[in-house]
Design an enzyme around this catalytic site. Sequence first.
Site: not given
Length: 426
Positions: A215, A329
Amino acid sequence: CCLCSHPEDCNRILACDEEQATDRIPPSITFIVLQTLQTKQTKQSHTTTYKMKFSLSALVSAMAVSSCAAFAPIQKTATASSKTSLNYSVGIVGATGAVGKEIRQCLETRGQLNVDKLRIFGSERSAGSTVETKYGDIKVELFSEDACRECDVVFLAVDGDFALKHAKNICEGDDGAVVIDNSSAFRYEPDVPLVVPEINGEETKKSKLIANPNCTTAIGLMALWPLIQKFGVVKVLMSTYQASSGAGQPGMDELTSGTKAYLDGEDVKNDIFAYPLPFNVIPQIDKFQENGYTKEEMKVTWECRKICGLPEDTPISCSAVRIPTIRAHSEVIVLEAEKDVDVAVARQVLEDAKGVKVVDDQETLQYPMPLTATGQYDVEVGRIRKSIAFGDKGLEFFVCGDQLLRGAALNAVLVAEEMQENGALN
């Protein structure tokens, strides 16, 4: 038809609701779709059974707008097509988990992959339950390799051990399915493409087993790659601030319950993370390696090189920190380029990059944040500035992206769409 002006011959499922319809047809038309049913079709015929409730003026207006007999859905956004032509049988393994749910929702909301039939596979615990989808109510099937091989495309939203055991068996042979794996099981195998479609989508033609990147890598490369293309790369320094969603639904649940317990004055339990995450940061994600980096940090190094086709000795260093946010994130990226970097040119490169949204205005305090990046397909990029450390050849910027979307589910669905577009699914 009376609802849209899609130029192609229609073989799509009619999909709209009252609010969408009234946004796109004259106010005089009251249009409520009560039921849609698309039947088997051939190149010569297209049969759609439907029931509608409308006023007499609606009928007159609709007839005046168009006499087309085919029906097409209304596009929900400017960037997400509502095309749902019936072609491929698609399976999702792990569809009840955080990433699996997002894969299904991406398939539904984007509508780019031509889904004939959606099948959902699960464990004995979830098998037999029913999931409501755009494609109808779907009964969860008990996972088996043979059942998955009946599909054209299978998304694996499971752990690496499961993928290692089953993925190659599902895709083996001419009659096997294309497998898009979200785990780290095959990312570093030389004969398995590791793909971010906007960067190396052509790699999908080389194999029926495709690996989805980590990710952090997927989010960061959306901004980093177009800059590398423009200015070249000498080295990259990255610091990541990763949400609890990186540990899946259990990680998000532990943060939520732990925060409540903390505020209630109770003990905070930590079964998923090394330490309690609420009101804390943890400078460790994954296991430590012999070189002092964690595996999560080394994934960024290995995967950036592989996806971008960079030499194996390209210096890419990452420090990864777990922070107490739910989703999205964040990353600070510092690029030392081969060429002098004009910040204005770099900003324009990012403005033009697909899948990137520049959010960067000091006067109005606009910059990327998990709060605004959550739930968004595009990666936010801001705080774009010349790096003091590397001078004229340096650029520093801040990135936020939804870990479950751009960092996982969306990228996987984009891989399937790329394979449909370049013919690899055929």
